[in-house]
Design a protein around this motif. Sequence first.
Motif, PDB file in Angstrom:
ATOM      1  N   UNK A  42     -10.613 -14.823 -20.215  1.00  0.00           N
ATOM      2  CA  UNK A  42     -11.010 -15.636 -19.064  1.00  0.00           C
ATOM      3  C   UNK A  42     -12.503 -15.892 -19.132  1.00  0.00           C
ATOM      4  N   UNK A  43     -12.948 -16.947 -18.498  1.00  0.00           N
ATOM      5  CA  UNK A  43     -14.375 -17.280 -18.499  1.00  0.00           C
ATOM      6  C   UNK A  43     -15.175 -16.418 -17.533  1.00  0.00           C
ATOM      7  N   UNK A  44     -14.521 -15.909 -16.493  1.00  0.00           N
ATOM      8  CA  UNK A  44     -15.262 -15.264 -15.415  1.00  0.00           C
ATOM      9  C   UNK A  44     -14.946 -13.790 -15.219  1.00  0.00           C
ATOM     10  N   UNK A  45     -14.213 -13.173 -16.147  1.00  0.00           N
ATOM     11  CA  UNK A  45     -13.892 -11.749 -15.997  1.00  0.00           C
ATOM     12  C   UNK A  45     -13.456 -11.177 -17.346  1.00  0.00           C
ATOM     13  N   UNK A  46     -13.281  -9.879 -17.355  1.00  0.00           N
ATOM     14  CA  UNK A  46     -12.883  -9.172 -18.565  1.00  0.00           C
ATOM     15  C   UNK A  46     -11.483  -9.600 -19.003  1.00  0.00           C
ATOM     16  N   UNK A  47     -11.207  -9.548 -20.297  1.00  0.00           N
ATOM     17  CA  UNK A  47      -9.875  -9.913 -20.788  1.00  0.00           C
ATOM     18  C   UNK A  47      -8.811  -8.907 -20.337  1.00  0.00           C
ATOM     19  N   UNK A  48      -7.572  -9.353 -20.371  1.00  0.00           N
ATOM     20  CA  UNK A  48      -6.420  -8.506 -20.091  1.00  0.00           C
ATOM     21  C   UNK A  48      -5.676  -8.344 -21.406  1.00  0.00           C
ATOM     22  N   UNK A  49      -5.398  -7.111 -21.784  1.00  0.00           N
ATOM     23  CA  UNK A  49      -4.708  -6.827 -23.037  1.00  0.00           C
ATOM     24  C   UNK A  49      -3.297  -6.361 -22.720  1.00  0.00           C
ATOM     25  N   UNK A  50      -2.313  -7.072 -23.301  1.00  0.00           N
ATOM     26  CA  UNK A  50      -0.908  -6.740 -23.080  1.00  0.00           C
ATOM     27  C   UNK A  50      -0.289  -6.192 -24.361  1.00  0.00           C
ATOM     28  N   UNK A  51       0.476  -5.131 -24.209  1.00  0.00           N
ATOM     29  CA  UNK A  51       1.257  -4.574 -25.305  1.00  0.00           C
ATOM     30  C   UNK A  51       2.731  -4.727 -24.943  1.00  0.00           C
ATOM     31  N   UNK A  52       3.649  -4.495 -25.879  1.00  0.00           N
ATOM     32  CA  UNK A  52       5.070  -4.727 -25.594  1.00  0.00           C
ATOM     33  C   UNK A  52       5.553  -4.072 -24.303  1.00  0.00           C
ATOM     34  N   UNK A  53       6.229  -4.898 -23.501  1.00  0.00           N
ATOM     35  CA  UNK A  53       6.758  -4.435 -22.222  1.00  0.00           C
ATOM     36  C   UNK A  53       5.832  -4.692 -21.040  1.00  0.00           C
ATOM     37  N   UNK A  54       4.637  -5.226 -21.284  1.00  0.00           N
ATOM     38  CA  UNK A  54       3.693  -5.485 -20.199  1.00  0.00           C
ATOM     39  C   UNK A  54       3.633  -6.971 -19.881  1.00  0.00           C
ATOM     40  N   UNK A  55       3.290  -7.271 -18.615  1.00  0.00           N
ATOM     41  CA  UNK A  55       3.214  -8.657 -18.142  1.00  0.00           C
ATOM     42  C   UNK A  55       1.964  -8.857 -17.303  1.00  0.00           C
ATOM     43  N   UNK A  56       1.528 -10.121 -17.229  1.00  0.00           N
ATOM     44  CA  UNK A  56       0.383 -10.486 -16.389  1.00  0.00           C
ATOM     45  C   UNK A  56       0.536 -11.946 -15.988  1.00  0.00           C
ATOM     46  N   UNK A  57       0.160 -12.259 -14.745  1.00  0.00           N
ATOM     47  CA  UNK A  57       0.230 -13.631 -14.251  1.00  0.00           C
ATOM     48  C   UNK A  57      -1.162 -14.223 -14.136  1.00  0.00           C
ATOM     49  N   UNK A  58      -1.369 -15.359 -14.798  1.00  0.00           N
ATOM     50  CA  UNK A  58      -2.598 -16.138 -14.689  1.00  0.00           C
ATOM     51  C   UNK A  58      -2.368 -17.145 -13.568  1.00  0.00           C
ATOM     52  N   UNK A  59      -3.210 -17.119 -12.557  1.00  0.00           N
ATOM     53  CA  UNK A  59      -3.037 -18.004 -11.408  1.00  0.00           C
ATOM     54  C   UNK A  59      -3.384 -19.453 -11.766  1.00  0.00           C
ATOM     55  N   UNK A  60      -2.711 -20.389 -11.096  1.00  0.00           N
ATOM     56  CA  UNK A  60      -2.931 -21.805 -11.390  1.00  0.00           C
ATOM     57  C   UNK A  60      -4.410 -22.153 -11.259  1.00  0.00           C
ATOM     58  N   UNK A  61      -4.839 -23.052 -12.138  1.00  0.00           N
ATOM     59  CA  UNK A  61      -6.225 -23.500 -12.131  1.00  0.00           C
ATOM     60  C   UNK A  61      -7.182 -22.590 -12.882  1.00  0.00           C
ATOM     61  N   UNK A  62      -6.724 -21.425 -13.348  1.00  0.00           N
ATOM     62  CA  UNK A  62      -7.595 -20.468 -14.027  1.00  0.00           C
ATOM     63  C   UNK A  62      -7.721 -20.810 -15.515  1.00  0.00           C
ATOM     64  N   UNK A  63      -8.940 -21.024 -15.957  1.00  0.00           N
ATOM     65  CA  UNK A  63      -9.206 -21.289 -17.364  1.00  0.00           C
ATOM     66  C   UNK A  63      -8.927 -20.021 -18.164  1.00  0.00           C
ATOM     67  N   UNK A  64      -8.133 -20.164 -19.233  1.00  0.00           N
ATOM     68  CA  UNK A  64      -7.779 -19.006 -20.043  1.00  0.00           C
ATOM     69  C   UNK A  64      -7.427 -19.440 -21.461  1.00  0.00           C
ATOM     70  N   UNK A  65      -7.399 -18.459 -22.340  1.00  0.00           N
ATOM     71  CA  UNK A  65      -6.878 -18.651 -23.687  1.00  0.00           C
ATOM     72  C   UNK A  65      -6.241 -17.340 -24.117  1.00  0.00           C
ATOM     73  N   UNK A  66      -5.266 -17.463 -25.008  1.00  0.00           N
ATOM     74  CA  UNK A  66      -4.571 -16.273 -25.484  1.00  0.00           C
ATOM     75  C   UNK A  66      -4.919 -16.033 -26.943  1.00  0.00           C
ATOM     76  N   UNK A  67      -4.912 -14.767 -27.297  1.00  0.00           N
ATOM     77  CA  UNK A  67      -5.260 -14.363 -28.651  1.00  0.00           C
ATOM     78  C   UNK A  67      -4.259 -13.313 -29.107  1.00  0.00           C
ATOM     79  N   UNK A  68      -3.623 -13.567 -30.249  1.00  0.00           N
ATOM     80  CA  UNK A  68      -2.695 -12.601 -30.823  1.00  0.00           C
ATOM     81  C   UNK A  68      -3.371 -11.824 -31.926  1.00  0.00           C
ATOM     82  N   UNK A  69      -3.360 -10.511 -31.795  1.00  0.00           N
ATOM     83  CA  UNK A  69      -3.898  -9.653 -32.846  1.00  0.00           C
ATOM     84  C   UNK A  69      -2.774  -9.407 -33.842  1.00  0.00           C
TER      85      UNK A  69
END
Length: 114
Positions: free
Chosen positions: A63-90
């Motif tokens: 995200x542009x305005x906060x720390x990243x969220x790291x998801x591992x198998x079985x975890x979920x996260x909701x990005x709210x509408x209008x929020x600038x984001x990008x995803x990165x696969x390690x």
Amino acid sequence: MNEKIDFLTLAAQAKEAYTNVLTQQNNNHSVRMSVFSGQYPWHHHPDSDETFICLQGVLTLEFRDREPVILTPGQAYTVLKGTSHRSHGSGRTVNLSIGIEGRATVMEQRPLVD
């Protein structure tokens, strides 16, 4: 669509560097499966939240305005509408994304801060 879906079998069949397929529709929402490594560009969805569910690998949501969220198998996260984001696969990452079907995706051509 009213049938059993084996996401991991579908993921194993993905041979492209980036694969994104519609797997299910429920009322006005869709479930898409992405298989990729590397980084997806900055973007936002002005009319829909987007929920990510990690199935394999490690998915980082930046995200542009906060720390990243790291998801591992079985975890979920909701990005709210209008929020600038990008995803990165390690490495190879498999994830589901859920949002309003036909949602607009606004690609952000130049980074505001990077």
